[in-house]
Design an enzyme around this catalytic site. Sequence first.
Site, short mmCIF file in Angstrom:
data_model
loop_
_atom_site.label_atom_id
_atom_site.label_comp_id
_atom_site.label_asym_id
_atom_site.label_seq_id
_atom_site.Cartn_x
_atom_site.Cartn_y
_atom_site.Cartn_z
N GLU A 1 -3.51 -0.33 5.75
CA GLU A 1 -4.53 0.53 6.33
C GLU A 1 -4.00 1.12 7.63
O GLU A 1 -3.15 0.53 8.28
CB GLU A 1 -5.80 -0.30 6.63
CG GLU A 1 -6.44 -0.86 5.39
CD GLU A 1 -7.70 -1.66 5.68
OE1 GLU A 1 -8.25 -1.57 6.80
OE2 GLU A 1 -8.14 -2.38 4.77
N SER B 1 -9.59 -7.56 -0.48
CA SER B 1 -10.98 -7.78 -0.87
C SER B 1 -11.15 -9.17 -1.47
O SER B 1 -12.26 -9.67 -1.61
CB SER B 1 -11.44 -6.72 -1.88
OG SER B 1 -10.51 -6.62 -2.94
N GLU C 1 -10.69 5.85 0.91
CA GLU C 1 -11.91 5.06 0.65
C GLU C 1 -13.10 5.68 1.38
O GLU C 1 -13.05 5.93 2.59
CB GLU C 1 -11.68 3.61 1.13
CG GLU C 1 -12.90 2.72 0.96
CD GLU C 1 -12.62 1.24 1.11
OE1 GLU C 1 -11.46 0.85 1.35
OE2 GLU C 1 -13.58 0.46 0.98
O1 KIV Z 1 -8.80 -4.64 -0.98
C1 KIV Z 1 -9.25 -3.84 -1.80
O2 KIV Z 1 -9.81 -4.20 -2.83
C2 KIV Z 1 -9.13 -2.42 -1.51
C3 KIV Z 1 -10.07 -1.47 -2.19
C4 KIV Z 1 -10.25 -0.26 -1.41
C5 KIV Z 1 -9.65 -1.12 -3.56
O3 KIV Z 1 -8.32 -2.02 -0.72
#
Ligand code: KIV
Length: 274
Positions: free
Chosen positions: A125, A56, A192
Site C-alpha cells: 500500500e 485481510s 480499492e
Molecule cells: O488484503 C486484502 O484482502 C486486500 C484486498 C483489497 C483484496 O488487499
Amino acid sequence: MYAGEREVRPQSPVTVSRLQRMKRDGEKIAALTAYDYSFASVLESAGMDVILVGDSLGMVMQGRETTLPVTVDEIIYHSRCVAAGRQRALLMVDMPFMSYATLDQALANAARLMKEGGAHMVKLEGAGEQAELVSRLTLAGIPVCAHLGLQPQLVHKIGGYKVQGREDAAAQVMFDDARLLQDAGADALLLECVPAALAERISRALRIPVIGIGAGPGCDGQILVLQDMIGITPGRTPKFSRDFMQGQGSVQDAVAAYVQAVKAVSFPAEEHCF
Ligand code: KIV
C-alpha cells in the site's frame, strides 16, 4: 501415452507478462483472496488468474479488527498453504503493515515472501512516496503490485474505511501517483474503493493491469475477499461485494460463477460502484 489417448497439458501458468497481455487483449483478470490449501485448490479449479494472500487474513482468519497486527511470519505461513494448492494462478502476497517502512526492511521482507512463501508478486500500500521503494524492489527482480485508493493499513490515519478520490484534487493526485508507480516499475496496480469513473480513467491511462475492488467495471480485473464473495463475512457485506453463493449449490460453483461474471463484465454492476 496409449493410441487414441489425448495428451492433457496443464494450462501454462499466469505470469506478469500474461497479465499484461490480458490487459492488451481486453480479457478481464479474475482475482480472489485465499489463505489456505483447500480454498486455493477450489480457486484453481475455477480458473482464477490471480490469488492474493491478503493481509485481510488478520480480519477474516484471525478475527482482528484491522489488518495491522498481521506479521510477516503469519503471511508467509498462509502463503505456503496457498502455494501448495495453486498450479496456474499467479500468487500475489501482501507486505504487512510496517514490514516495508525502510528500503532495507522492504527488500529483506519481500525476499522472504518470495523465498519462503512462494510469492510471485508482492503487493504494498502507499501512494507516490513509495515510488523509490517500488523501483528498488523491481531492480532486485521482485514483481510489485502497488495499492492505491483506500489503504486499510492507514485506517487509523484516515479515520475509517472510506471511498477515496471523490474530490477533483484528490482524484488528480491518485491519477498522478498511479503513473509515478508505473514509471517506477510497478507491474500491476490495485485500486480499492475508488469512484468508477476515476478508476476507468486510470486503467485506460496505464500500460500495467489495474485490478479493482469497489472500483467499477472499467478496471482490467476484479478482486474480492473470499469470505465476502461466499457470503460468510459476519455483519454487513461491503456495498462493492456480491454473495455469489446465492443460487449456487456449492462453493466450487459460486467461485466459477464469480470468474465467469468478471470475464463477462457482468460483475461489478452499477449497485456495486461508487
Ligand atoms: O488484503 C486484502 O484482502 C486486500 C484486498 C483489497 C483484496 O488487499
